[in-house]
Design a protein around this motif. Structure first.
Motif, PDB file in Angstrom:
ATOM      1  N   MET A 158       0.857  -1.174   0.000  1.00 37.16           N
ATOM      2  CA  MET A 158       0.000   0.000   0.000  1.00 37.16           C
ATOM      3  C   MET A 158       0.898   1.231   0.000  1.00 37.16           C
ATOM      4  O   MET A 158       1.829   1.320   0.788  1.00 37.16           O
ATOM      5  N   ASP A 159       0.604   2.162  -0.892  1.00 36.64           N
ATOM      6  CA  ASP A 159       1.437   3.358  -0.949  1.00 36.64           C
ATOM      7  C   ASP A 159       1.113   4.288   0.227  1.00 36.64           C
ATOM      8  O   ASP A 159       0.135   4.107   0.938  1.00 36.64           O
ATOM      9  N   ALA A 160       1.957   5.279   0.431  1.00 38.11           N
ATOM     10  CA  ALA A 160       1.845   6.163   1.589  1.00 38.11           C
ATOM     11  C   ALA A 160       0.529   6.929   1.616  1.00 38.11           C
ATOM     12  O   ALA A 160      -0.080   7.094   2.679  1.00 38.11           O
ATOM     13  N   THR A 161       0.071   7.384   0.463  1.00 38.94           N
ATOM     14  CA  THR A 161      -1.183   8.145   0.414  1.00 38.94           C
ATOM     15  C   THR A 161      -2.364   7.265   0.806  1.00 38.94           C
ATOM     16  O   THR A 161      -3.208   7.667   1.612  1.00 38.94           O
ATOM     17  N   ALA A 162      -2.418   6.072   0.279  1.00 36.75           N
ATOM     18  CA  ALA A 162      -3.509   5.149   0.613  1.00 36.75           C
ATOM     19  C   ALA A 162      -3.463   4.777   2.087  1.00 36.75           C
ATOM     20  O   ALA A 162      -4.500   4.702   2.749  1.00 36.75           O
ATOM     21  N   GLN A 163      -2.259   4.588   2.608  1.00 44.00           N
ATOM     22  CA  GLN A 163      -2.125   4.244   4.020  1.00 44.00           C
ATOM     23  C   GLN A 163      -2.584   5.411   4.902  1.00 44.00           C
ATOM     24  O   GLN A 163      -3.293   5.206   5.880  1.00 44.00           O
ATOM     25  N   TYR A 164      -2.220   6.619   4.530  1.00 40.89           N
ATOM     26  CA  TYR A 164      -2.644   7.800   5.272  1.00 40.89           C
ATOM     27  C   TYR A 164      -4.170   7.915   5.277  1.00 40.89           C
ATOM     28  O   TYR A 164      -4.789   8.195   6.299  1.00 40.89           O
ATOM     29  N   GLU A 165      -4.798   7.670   4.136  1.00 36.22           N
ATOM     30  CA  GLU A 165      -6.251   7.732   4.043  1.00 36.22           C
ATOM     31  C   GLU A 165      -6.904   6.654   4.902  1.00 36.22           C
ATOM     32  O   GLU A 165      -7.916   6.905   5.552  1.00 36.22           O
ATOM     33  N   GLN A 166      -6.321   5.468   4.921  1.00 33.64           N
ATOM     34  CA  GLN A 166      -6.847   4.378   5.744  1.00 33.64           C
ATOM     35  C   GLN A 166      -6.756   4.724   7.231  1.00 33.64           C
ATOM     36  O   GLN A 166      -7.711   4.503   7.976  1.00 33.64           O
ATOM     37  N   ILE A 167      -5.612   5.234   7.651  1.00 40.51           N
ATOM     38  CA  ILE A 167      -5.435   5.605   9.061  1.00 40.51           C
ATOM     39  C   ILE A 167      -6.432   6.699   9.430  1.00 40.51           C
ATOM     40  O   ILE A 167      -7.084   6.638  10.479  1.00 40.51           O
ATOM     41  N   ALA A 210     -12.946  -5.107  24.189  1.00 39.69           N
ATOM     42  CA  ALA A 210     -12.610  -5.852  22.969  1.00 39.69           C
ATOM     43  C   ALA A 210     -12.541  -4.910  21.761  1.00 39.69           C
ATOM     44  O   ALA A 210     -11.655  -5.054  20.912  1.00 39.69           O
ATOM     45  N   LEU A 211     -13.451  -3.942  21.700  1.00 39.98           N
ATOM     46  CA  LEU A 211     -13.394  -2.960  20.609  1.00 39.98           C
ATOM     47  C   LEU A 211     -12.109  -2.146  20.678  1.00 39.98           C
ATOM     48  O   LEU A 211     -11.469  -1.891  19.663  1.00 39.98           O
ATOM     49  N   ALA A 212     -11.736  -1.727  21.883  1.00 36.17           N
ATOM     50  CA  ALA A 212     -10.511  -0.949  22.050  1.00 36.17           C
ATOM     51  C   ALA A 212      -9.293  -1.767  21.630  1.00 36.17           C
ATOM     52  O   ALA A 212      -8.381  -1.235  20.983  1.00 36.17           O
ATOM     53  N   GLU A 213      -9.279  -3.045  21.954  1.00 39.40           N
ATOM     54  CA  GLU A 213      -8.165  -3.911  21.553  1.00 39.40           C
ATOM     55  C   GLU A 213      -8.078  -4.023  20.032  1.00 39.40           C
ATOM     56  O   GLU A 213      -6.985  -3.977  19.461  1.00 39.40           O
ATOM     57  N   ARG A 214      -9.214  -4.170  19.385  1.00 35.46           N
ATOM     58  CA  ARG A 214      -9.226  -4.257  17.923  1.00 35.46           C
ATOM     59  C   ARG A 214      -8.745  -2.949  17.302  1.00 35.46           C
ATOM     60  O   ARG A 214      -8.004  -2.952  16.314  1.00 35.46           O
ATOM     61  N   TYR A 215      -9.174  -1.824  17.865  1.00 33.59           N
ATOM     62  CA  TYR A 215      -8.750  -0.512  17.378  1.00 33.59           C
ATOM     63  C   TYR A 215      -7.240  -0.364  17.528  1.00 33.59           C
ATOM     64  O   TYR A 215      -6.548   0.030  16.589  1.00 33.59           O
ATOM     65  N   ASP A 216      -6.735  -0.702  18.712  1.00 30.03           N
ATOM     66  CA  ASP A 216      -5.293  -0.606  18.963  1.00 30.03           C
ATOM     67  C   ASP A 216      -4.507  -1.509  18.011  1.00 30.03           C
ATOM     68  O   ASP A 216      -3.462  -1.110  17.489  1.00 30.03           O
ATOM     69  N   ALA A 217      -5.008  -2.707  17.770  1.00 34.68           N
ATOM     70  CA  ALA A 217      -4.325  -3.642  16.868  1.00 34.68           C
ATOM     71  C   ALA A 217      -4.314  -3.103  15.434  1.00 34.68           C
ATOM     72  O   ALA A 217      -3.312  -3.228  14.731  1.00 34.68           O
ATOM     73  N   ALA A 218      -5.422  -2.495  15.024  1.00 40.26           N
ATOM     74  CA  ALA A 218      -5.478  -1.926  13.677  1.00 40.26           C
ATOM     75  C   ALA A 218      -4.479  -0.784  13.537  1.00 40.26           C
ATOM     76  O   ALA A 218      -3.770  -0.693  12.532  1.00 40.26           O
ATOM     77  N   LEU A 219      -4.406   0.085  14.540  1.00 40.96           N
ATOM     78  CA  LEU A 219      -3.424   1.173  14.494  1.00 40.96           C
ATOM     79  C   LEU A 219      -2.007   0.621  14.488  1.00 40.96           C
ATOM     80  O   LEU A 219      -1.149   1.097  13.745  1.00 40.96           O
ATOM     81  N   ALA A 220      -1.765  -0.376  15.309  1.00 36.93           N
ATOM     82  CA  ALA A 220      -0.430  -0.977  15.379  1.00 36.93           C
ATOM     83  C   ALA A 220      -0.030  -1.591  14.041  1.00 36.93           C
ATOM     84  O   ALA A 220       1.144  -1.559  13.673  1.00 36.93           O
ATOM     85  N   SER A 221      -1.002  -2.129  13.318  1.00 28.70           N
ATOM     86  CA  SER A 221      -0.670  -2.738  12.023  1.00 28.70           C
ATOM     87  C   SER A 221      -0.127  -1.701  11.050  1.00 28.70           C
ATOM     88  O   SER A 221       0.705  -2.020  10.208  1.00 28.70           O
ATOM     89  N   PHE A 222      -0.560  -0.463  11.177  1.00 28.76           N
ATOM     90  CA  PHE A 222      -0.022   0.598  10.329  1.00 28.76           C
ATOM     91  C   PHE A 222       1.377   1.003  10.803  1.00 28.76           C
ATOM     92  O   PHE A 222       2.250   1.280  10.003  1.00 28.76           O
ATOM     93  N   THR A 228       3.670  -0.764  12.523  1.00 24.95           N
ATOM     94  CA  THR A 228       4.728  -1.766  12.398  1.00 24.95           C
ATOM     95  C   THR A 228       5.118  -2.031  10.961  1.00 24.95           C
ATOM     96  O   THR A 228       6.188  -2.580  10.702  1.00 24.95           O
ATOM     97  N   GLY A 229       4.224  -1.679  10.042  1.00 25.11           N
ATOM     98  CA  GLY A 229       4.505  -1.926   8.635  1.00 25.11           C
ATOM     99  C   GLY A 229       4.372  -3.378   8.250  1.00 25.11           C
ATOM    100  O   GLY A 229       4.795  -3.787   7.182  1.00 25.11           O
ATOM    101  N   GLU A 230       3.776  -4.186   9.113  1.00 27.86           N
ATOM    102  CA  GLU A 230       3.626  -5.614   8.844  1.00 27.86           C
ATOM    103  C   GLU A 230       2.336  -5.921   8.096  1.00 27.86           C
ATOM    104  O   GLU A 230       1.767  -6.988   8.238  1.00 27.86           O
ATOM    105  N   GLY A 231       1.870  -5.006   7.330  1.00 29.91           N
ATOM    106  CA  GLY A 231       0.608  -5.220   6.623  1.00 29.91           C
ATOM    107  C   GLY A 231      -0.499  -4.467   7.318  1.00 29.91           C
ATOM    108  O   GLY A 231      -0.979  -4.878   8.363  1.00 29.91           O
TER     109      GLY A 231
END
Length: 86
Positions: A1-10, A42-54, A56-59
């Motif tokens: 995912m390019d930087a612009t798309a990643q920024y929009e996703q975040i 559980a929602l907060a954990e999912r939110y934190d995990a989604a942010l962390a995925s951005f 760490t760069g691991e997808g």
């Protein structure tokens, strides 16, 4: 995912999630009615995990994952409102 798309996703994730709930509130078991504390955490954990995925760069989280998380956040707040807890 390019930087612009990643920024929009975040941006979509952060804005959309905060539109419905504040993660800090979900992390505090005293801030929610007991019937909603576990679901909120559980929602907060999912939110934190989604942010962390951005970060760490691991997808980064997929569009489908983000959409599901935002839909669950909306359903959570609506359930709280229906129960008179919000």
């Amino acid at each position: 995912m390019d930087a612009t798309a990643q920024y929009e996703q975040i941006g979509r994730l952060v804005y959309g999630f905060h539109r419905w709930v504040k993660p800090e509130r979900l992390r505090d078991p005293q801030a929610l009615p007991p019937a909603f504390a576990e679901r909120g955490a559980a929602l907060a954990e999912r939110y934190d995990a989604a942010l962390a995925s951005f970060q760490t760069g691991e997808g980064a989280a997929s569009s489908a994952d983000i959409a599901a998380l935002l839909a669950d956040a909306e359903a959570f707040i609506r359930a709280m409102q229906a129960a008179g807890a919000e």
